[in-house]
Design an enzyme around this catalytic site. Structure first.
Site, PDB file in Angstrom:
ATOM      1  N   SER A 219       0.831  -1.192   0.000  1.00 47.37           N
ATOM      2  CA  SER A 219       0.000   0.000   0.000  1.00 47.37           C
ATOM      3  C   SER A 219       0.872   1.252   0.000  1.00 47.37           C
ATOM      4  O   SER A 219       1.756   1.354  -0.837  1.00 47.37           O
ATOM      5  CB  SER A 219      -0.955  -0.049   1.196  1.00 47.37           C
ATOM      6  N   HIS A 350      -7.198  -6.105   1.083  1.00 49.64           N
ATOM      7  CA  HIS A 350      -6.000  -5.284   0.854  1.00 49.64           C
ATOM      8  C   HIS A 350      -4.846  -5.773   1.737  1.00 49.64           C
ATOM      9  O   HIS A 350      -5.013  -5.969   2.932  1.00 49.64           O
ATOM     10  CB  HIS A 350      -6.363  -3.827   1.200  1.00 49.64           C
TER      11      HIS A 350
END
Ligand code: MCU
Length: 425
Positions: A219, A350
């Protein structure tokens, strides 16, 4: 008599092992193109990806050895327009490396700062290669250790804080270079990893090898891992995970990728990118480079880009275009297998730990850090987010004449048998 001969044989063999330099997959220095001339001229705005093989003066490179200075131009533009400047190693870098941690002290021009990182060794005796895990999460740390590399847990926020205005940036980097430095925090984080590698080099490589460092992060830390690998040629393996806008995805693709984090958001959410990028959030076609060329800055070193196509915000389609475009640089340098890309994953969470990535991740670590086996050399692009490079380029990839495309092999500090040849040979 026999005992004496055996002893002599053992001694000779031992000397061979000490004397044989192991081919490294990285360069011995942070920036091999530091003395290159940077061309003069302006690059015309282009809605498609600029040709990575054309110099600023308009001529095209013809040999693999030309890439060193062409890369220096791309690096200069990446600093100038996208990330901000990465200063060279400061006047003083000192620190310690133990089996549990690393300390780093930096000083220049009367200013100083310190930060530290954790070390988690794999089984075995070492010295070990290591993967810096930015922010503590990225590629699966258990898999990294099982593949034979140590994990260095690095808190990037100590070097470049989040949540600050651009005019008052904080952290070790800004303690040295000023709170109003125009350099974004991704490159500050990258600078911090470079200083960790400086300390590894000084340590003599008894716990961790200095010539076998990888980097990962997921990320926002995937954005950081990408930039870190691009800006330090000592890094042998770069593994950004689900990095999203401001990371691997081509800037030019973001506005047209439904649901992707807009460039203005990637610029505004945190001071990740350099201040200069503010002029391009609405005009990526005006940038003289794009992230495919930043991928090219990593070539021919190991690169494994991991993406999640289930979350539109992460811009996996634009990331696949960057990987495909950058792979053309790898191909031209004769190292097509050194780049891998994988977005064909089933779990949409995620930064999940994914079974699909375990084998190519471990193969990459073994090839580029441990020095055994072969690179995965795989492109598994999800049909959910499959970019088409042909739509993004007008240039074709040149056939470069042979030259030294790979950085000069370095002599490792440790003595061990040599593995298979470098990816570009
Ligand atoms: C993908 O990285 C970021 C993203 O750019 C942000 O908009 C979002 O808020 O956070 C992501 C992240 O770092 O998640 C851990």
């Amino acid at each position: 008599m026999i005992v004496k001969r055996v002893l002599i044989l053992v001694a000779v063999l031992g000397l061979c092992f000490v004397a044989v330099p192991r081919p490294a997959f990285a360069a011995p220095v942070e920036d091999e193109g530091a003395n290159c001339p940077i061309g003069q001229g302006t690059v015309a705005a282009d809605s498609r990806l600029p040709d990575p093989f054309t110099r600023i003066d308009g001529t095209r490179i013809t040999s693999r050895s030309d890439w060193r200075c062409r890369r220096a131009e791309i690096k200069d533009q990446a600093e100038r327009y996208v990330y901000g400047e990465k200063p060279a190693r400061p006047a003083s870098v000192t620190g310690t490396v133990s089996r549990t941690g690393i300390t780093v002290n930096v000083a220049e021009g009367g200013r100083s700062a310190s930060f530290s990182a954790g070390v988690d060794l794999p089984a075995g005796t070492g010295p070990f290669p290591a993967v810096v895990v930015i922010g503590g999460f990225g590629a699966d740390t258990a898999a990294i250790k099982a593949a034979g590399a140590a994990v260095i847990t690095y808190d990037p926020l100590a070097v470049g804080r989040e949540g600050t205005p651009r005019t008052n940036k904080q952290g070790a980097f800004y303690s040295l270079y000023g709170a109003s430095s125009s350099t974004g925090i991704l490159l500050a984080w990258a600078w911090g990893v470079s200083r960790i590698i400086d300390v590894l080099e000084q340590s003599g490589g008894t716990v961790l090898r200095a010539d076998a460092t990888g980097v990962t992060g997921c990320s926002r830390y995937g954005k950081g891992a990408f930039v870190t690998g691009a800006f330090d040629q000592r890094i042998a393996l770069t593994m950004p995970v689900e990095s999203g806008s401001g990371g691997t995805p081509i800037f030019r693709g973001i506005p047209g990728e439904n649901g992707a984090q807009p460039l203005s958001s990637a610029y505004g959410e945190q001071p990740w990118l350099g201040d200069a990028f503010g002029s391009y959030t609405g005009n990526p076609a005006g940038l003289p480079i794009d992230t495919h060329s930043v991928v090219g800055m990593i070539a021919p070193r190991g690169l494994f880009i991991m993406d999640n196509p289930h979350i539109a915000w992460l811009a996996a389609r634009s990331s696949s275009v960057a990987a495909l475009g950058g792979a053309e640089v790898y191909r031209a340098l004769g190292a097509p297998e050194a780049i891998s890309y994988w977005s064909d994953v089933s779990d949409g969470t995620h930064c999940a730990t994914r079974s699909e990535w375990r084998a190519p991740l471990q193969q990459s670590i073994q090839r580029f850090l441990v020095g055994t086996g072969s690179a995965p050399g795989v492109f598994r692009i999800s049909s959910r987010a499959a970019g088409n490079l042909a739509e993004w380029r007008t240039w074709q990839t040149p056939t470069l004449t042979a030259g030294t495309s790979s950085p000069t092999p370095s002599v490792p500090p440790s003595a061990s048998p040599s593995p298979s040849p470098s990816p570009s040979s």
